[in-house]
Design a protein around this motif. Structure first.
Motif, mmCIF file in Angstrom:
data_model
loop_
_atom_site.group_PDB
_atom_site.id
_atom_site.type_symbol
_atom_site.label_atom_id
_atom_site.label_comp_id
_atom_site.label_asym_id
_atom_site.label_seq_id
_atom_site.Cartn_x
_atom_site.Cartn_y
_atom_site.Cartn_z
ATOM 1 N N MET A 133 -15.642 -21.734 9.064
ATOM 2 C CA MET A 133 -14.335 -22.196 9.568
ATOM 3 C C MET A 133 -14.516 -22.949 10.888
ATOM 4 O O MET A 133 -13.867 -23.965 11.138
ATOM 5 C CB MET A 133 -13.411 -20.994 9.827
ATOM 6 N N ARG A 134 -15.410 -22.440 11.728
ATOM 7 C CA ARG A 134 -15.651 -23.067 13.032
ATOM 8 C C ARG A 134 -16.175 -24.492 12.831
ATOM 9 O O ARG A 134 -15.698 -25.443 13.463
ATOM 10 C CB ARG A 134 -16.660 -22.248 13.843
ATOM 11 N N SER A 135 -17.116 -24.649 11.918
ATOM 12 C CA SER A 135 -17.684 -25.989 11.745
ATOM 13 C C SER A 135 -16.686 -26.920 11.050
ATOM 14 O O SER A 135 -16.765 -28.140 11.195
ATOM 15 C CB SER A 135 -19.020 -25.918 10.995
ATOM 16 N N ASP A 136 -15.708 -26.336 10.360
ATOM 17 C CA ASP A 136 -14.646 -27.164 9.766
ATOM 18 C C ASP A 136 -13.485 -27.402 10.737
ATOM 19 O O ASP A 136 -12.517 -28.098 10.389
ATOM 20 C CB ASP A 136 -14.083 -26.496 8.498
ATOM 21 N N GLY A 137 -13.579 -26.776 11.930
ATOM 22 C CA GLY A 137 -12.506 -26.973 12.910
ATOM 23 C C GLY A 137 -11.216 -26.242 12.573
ATOM 24 O O GLY A 137 -10.140 -26.592 13.052
ATOM 25 N N PHE A 174 -9.124 -23.029 13.108
ATOM 26 C CA PHE A 174 -8.980 -21.834 13.943
ATOM 27 C C PHE A 174 -8.265 -20.770 13.112
ATOM 28 O O PHE A 174 -7.135 -20.967 12.670
ATOM 29 C CB PHE A 174 -8.175 -22.181 15.199
ATOM 30 N N PHE A 175 -8.933 -19.639 12.922
ATOM 31 C CA PHE A 175 -8.495 -18.654 11.928
ATOM 32 C C PHE A 175 -8.015 -17.367 12.607
ATOM 33 O O PHE A 175 -8.773 -16.722 13.326
ATOM 34 C CB PHE A 175 -9.664 -18.386 10.977
ATOM 35 N N TYR A 184 0.357 -29.244 15.074
ATOM 36 C CA TYR A 184 -0.807 -28.758 14.325
ATOM 37 C C TYR A 184 -0.506 -28.697 12.831
ATOM 38 O O TYR A 184 0.641 -28.472 12.435
ATOM 39 C CB TYR A 184 -1.179 -27.331 14.769
ATOM 40 N N ARG A 185 -1.539 -28.861 12.041
ATOM 41 C CA ARG A 185 -1.395 -28.574 10.623
ATOM 42 C C ARG A 185 -1.708 -27.086 10.427
ATOM 43 O O ARG A 185 -2.810 -26.624 10.733
ATOM 44 C CB ARG A 185 -2.346 -29.442 9.799
ATOM 45 N N ILE A 186 -0.735 -26.350 9.943
ATOM 46 C CA ILE A 186 -0.844 -24.888 9.830
ATOM 47 C C ILE A 186 -0.880 -24.489 8.357
ATOM 48 O O ILE A 186 -0.096 -24.988 7.555
ATOM 49 C CB ILE A 186 0.338 -24.192 10.546
ATOM 50 N N ALA A 187 -1.807 -23.599 8.028
ATOM 51 C CA ALA A 187 -1.869 -23.053 6.667
ATOM 52 C C ALA A 187 -1.827 -21.534 6.740
ATOM 53 O O ALA A 187 -2.184 -20.947 7.764
ATOM 54 C CB ALA A 187 -3.145 -23.519 5.961
ATOM 55 N N VAL A 188 -1.371 -20.924 5.662
ATOM 56 C CA VAL A 188 -1.180 -19.467 5.663
ATOM 57 C C VAL A 188 -1.744 -18.857 4.385
ATOM 58 O O VAL A 188 -1.509 -19.359 3.284
ATOM 59 C CB VAL A 188 0.327 -19.110 5.778
ATOM 60 N N MET A 189 -2.497 -17.775 4.556
ATOM 61 C CA MET A 189 -2.867 -16.917 3.421
ATOM 62 C C MET A 189 -1.986 -15.679 3.484
ATOM 63 O O MET A 189 -2.050 -14.932 4.467
ATOM 64 C CB MET A 189 -4.338 -16.490 3.518
ATOM 65 N N ASP A 228 -6.822 -25.792 -0.122
ATOM 66 C CA ASP A 228 -7.263 -27.044 0.474
ATOM 67 C C ASP A 228 -7.078 -26.922 1.987
ATOM 68 O O ASP A 228 -5.957 -26.969 2.489
ATOM 69 C CB ASP A 228 -6.425 -28.198 -0.075
ATOM 70 N N LEU A 229 -8.178 -26.745 2.710
ATOM 71 C CA LEU A 229 -8.081 -26.554 4.168
ATOM 72 C C LEU A 229 -8.450 -27.823 4.933
ATOM 73 O O LEU A 229 -8.588 -27.785 6.157
ATOM 74 C CB LEU A 229 -8.974 -25.380 4.606
ATOM 75 N N SER A 230 -8.600 -28.939 4.232
ATOM 76 C CA SER A 230 -8.990 -30.168 4.936
ATOM 77 C C SER A 230 -7.890 -30.585 5.908
ATOM 78 O O SER A 230 -6.710 -30.631 5.562
ATOM 79 C CB SER A 230 -9.247 -31.298 3.923
ATOM 80 N N GLY A 231 -8.294 -30.822 7.152
ATOM 81 C CA GLY A 231 -7.348 -31.260 8.171
ATOM 82 C C GLY A 231 -6.528 -30.134 8.774
ATOM 83 O O GLY A 231 -5.697 -30.363 9.667
ATOM 84 N N VAL A 232 -6.747 -28.895 8.315
ATOM 85 C CA VAL A 232 -5.969 -27.773 8.850
ATOM 86 C C VAL A 232 -6.479 -27.389 10.241
ATOM 87 O O VAL A 232 -7.682 -27.279 10.454
ATOM 88 C CB VAL A 232 -6.024 -26.560 7.886
#
Lengths: 227, 227
Positions: free
Chosen positions: B27-31, B33-34, B60-65, B109-113
């Motif tokens: 996640m860190r290398s994909d930028g 923040f989890f 921010y682009r926010i995603a949720v699990m 799809d976490l691209s750009g998140v």
């Protein structure tokens, strides 16, 4: 926006059915009516037990097993009312099972006790999965938790014999619809009685005490003991 | 009346440290923040996420699990705000672990998140025991749950990086002492920041959003990514 639903794992539950049946039968022959009380943290389990002991202390001898991950604040509160109480620490576990409960019961003096409550770990998931050997399972749901909980924690609603909705004095300030709750409960447990109460104002407490009296009477009849 | 304290069982936790470290680094290398968000049922996790998405959706682009034992009511609510969301079902388990979380992340799809939240199973016990690979753990405690929770669920308070006390609009009607809570928190986690907020009235939300902005900035600096 669309989203996926992913089943991440199946639950494998250790079978403690035999130990639970043994404990239930042993309590029955001792005339101890055993109730497993389950709820989320802070739903009001301890406060309900305190009110119950205060109200029924002359009618019944009541004992309490307090199960917690840590601390003994609840046991202290119950003890101050003069009830017999033992504090069980689950060592990090999120529930009690029949073996842990049996060890708790064996470590207490239950002679002459009419009603034994287990105040289970505060949690709507794990306690639902383990039969602790009780004769009845009672769950508390507090108004601040919301009316959608039957959908999220279906097993807890399915396995319980009575639902007590607590903190109803706060109904005016929370978005909690009794109809929504009841519709949700009905999908899981069509016949479960639902009682509404506030341990703070005393509203609805009588219906709970009457339920308890009726259950003790029925238990004694089943146990072949004179009421 | 005196009472005994009985330690009924030691917890054996499966080691998922390696999988958590792998996911955190990926996640860190994909930028991305989890954040692992944990609380009791009904403490207000979903409502907080909704307010956060509404407030920061432009920044921010926010995603949720969304992790639940059952149902998808929370995922639906989040989805309606246009955020990327996936519903994870734990199959009866009371927590998420790093493997389950990694499978959830892989299915999204976490691209750009920029920020990914895991809304963990509602529970103060099990989620505290499992590193899911997050960069920060945030816990919510709602005022109706009471100020004694750090004593009863110490591990949750110990492992968290931030405590959000929610539903502070209800402080006038509950017996909740901030001093008692803070004293309890300090015994477990002396340096954890504590923020008070009401997602209903909006009071205190800015401090939470500022904490989040600061953490994202610091994360990007550590990740060697320009802010």
């Amino acid at each position: 926006m669309k989203y996926d639903i992913l089943e991440t794992r199946e639950r494998v539950t250790a079978d403690n059915t035999r130990e639970a049946a043994r404990l239930r039968e042993s309590m029955r022959s001792d005339g101890v009516f055993f109730i497993n009380l389950m709820a989320s943290p802070g739903a009001g389990k301890t406060t309900l037990l305190k009110r119950t002991i205060q109200a029924l202390g002359e009618e019944y001898r009541i004992a309490v097993m307090e199960a917690d991950v840590d601390s003994d604040v609840d046991a202290r509160a119950i003890s101050e009312l003069g009830a017999r109480v033992i504090q069980l620490h689950s060592g990090g576990l999120c529930h009690m099972d029949a073996d842990m409960t049996a060890r708790g019961a064996a470590a207490m003096d239950l002679s002459g006790v009419d009603i034994l409550f287990l105040e289970n770990i505060g949690n709507l998931v794990c306690p639902a999965e383990f039969d602790v050997g009780s004769h009845r399972r009672v769950m508390l749901l507090s108004v601040p938790e919301g009316d959608d909980k039957p959908l999220k924690y279906p097993l807890m609603f399915r396995v319980s014999d009575l639902l007590l909705v607590s903190k109803i004095d706060t109904l005016p300030i929370f978005d909690f619809q009794k109809e929504a709750l009841e519709a949700g409960v009905r999908t899981q447990n069509p016949k479960m009685p639902i009682l509404y109460l506030s341990a703070k104002t005393g509203e609805g407490l009588d219906a709970w005490l009457d339920w308890l009296r009726r259950e003790v009477r029925a238990f004694r009849t089943r146990a072949g003991k004179e009421d």
